[in-house]
Design a protein around this motif. Structure first.
Motif, mmCIF file in Angstrom:
data_model
loop_
_atom_site.group_PDB
_atom_site.id
_atom_site.type_symbol
_atom_site.label_atom_id
_atom_site.label_comp_id
_atom_site.label_asym_id
_atom_site.label_seq_id
_atom_site.Cartn_x
_atom_site.Cartn_y
_atom_site.Cartn_z
ATOM 1 N N LYS A 79 0.835 -1.208 0.000
ATOM 2 C CA LYS A 79 0.000 0.000 0.000
ATOM 3 C C LYS A 79 0.864 1.249 0.000
ATOM 4 O O LYS A 79 0.618 2.190 -0.757
ATOM 5 N N LEU A 80 1.864 1.274 0.863
ATOM 6 C CA LEU A 80 2.711 2.454 0.972
ATOM 7 C C LEU A 80 3.545 2.686 -0.280
ATOM 8 O O LEU A 80 3.737 3.828 -0.703
ATOM 9 N N GLU A 81 4.005 1.620 -0.885
ATOM 10 C CA GLU A 81 4.804 1.745 -2.105
ATOM 11 C C GLU A 81 3.969 2.249 -3.279
ATOM 12 O O GLU A 81 4.485 2.845 -4.212
ATOM 13 N N ASN A 82 2.668 2.006 -3.229
ATOM 14 C CA ASN A 82 1.764 2.397 -4.315
ATOM 15 C C ASN A 82 0.651 3.284 -3.774
ATOM 16 O O ASN A 82 -0.512 3.136 -4.155
ATOM 17 N N TRP A 83 0.988 4.194 -2.893
ATOM 18 C CA TRP A 83 0.002 4.965 -2.148
ATOM 19 C C TRP A 83 -0.993 5.702 -3.034
ATOM 20 O O TRP A 83 -2.195 5.659 -2.804
ATOM 21 N N ASP A 84 -0.518 6.406 -4.053
ATOM 22 C CA ASP A 84 -1.431 7.178 -4.914
ATOM 23 C C ASP A 84 -2.480 6.284 -5.569
ATOM 24 O O ASP A 84 -3.655 6.631 -5.618
ATOM 25 N N SER A 85 -2.069 5.144 -6.051
ATOM 26 C CA SER A 85 -3.015 4.205 -6.666
ATOM 27 C C SER A 85 -3.951 3.621 -5.608
ATOM 28 O O SER A 85 -5.146 3.455 -5.852
ATOM 29 N N TYR A 86 -3.402 3.328 -4.457
ATOM 30 C CA TYR A 86 -4.201 2.731 -3.378
ATOM 31 C C TYR A 86 -5.333 3.659 -2.942
ATOM 32 O O TYR A 86 -6.482 3.239 -2.843
ATOM 33 N N VAL A 87 -5.031 4.922 -2.682
ATOM 34 C CA VAL A 87 -6.074 5.824 -2.176
ATOM 35 C C VAL A 87 -7.134 6.128 -3.232
ATOM 36 O O VAL A 87 -8.268 6.442 -2.893
ATOM 37 N N LYS A 88 -6.789 6.007 -4.496
ATOM 38 C CA LYS A 88 -7.785 6.223 -5.553
ATOM 39 C C LYS A 88 -8.814 5.098 -5.575
ATOM 40 O O LYS A 88 -9.925 5.278 -6.051
ATOM 41 N N MET A 89 -8.461 3.941 -5.029
ATOM 42 C CA MET A 89 -9.371 2.791 -5.033
ATOM 43 C C MET A 89 -10.312 2.787 -3.828
ATOM 44 O O MET A 89 -11.269 2.036 -3.789
ATOM 45 N N ILE A 90 -10.058 3.617 -2.839
ATOM 46 C CA ILE A 90 -10.855 3.603 -1.618
ATOM 47 C C ILE A 90 -12.233 4.208 -1.874
ATOM 48 O O ILE A 90 -12.351 5.271 -2.475
#
Length: 64
Positions: free
Chosen positions: A12-23
């Protein structure tokens, strides 16, 4: 997450921008039922502004 240092969080931290867009920040429809709304406090921490607004609203509710 950083302090917890778990494997699931590293991705999650390594791909934070992509992760938060999925929330999905929408309120679950079950919480819109009147009988539940009075028993739940919805705290929106999507961003700094909504977090501040939610904190103020929550403190007001808890102070009543």
């Amino acid at each position: 997450m950083k302090e917890r240092n778990s494997d699931r969080d590293k991705l999650k931290l390594e791909n934070w921008d992509s992760y938060v867009k999925m929330i999905d920040y929408s309120v679950p429809t079950i919480l819109e039922e009147k009988k539940l709304v009075d028993k739940c406090i919805h705290f929106n921490n999507e961003n700094e502004l909504t977090q501040k607004e939610s904190l103020e609203k929550t403190l007001k509710i808890l102070g009543e």
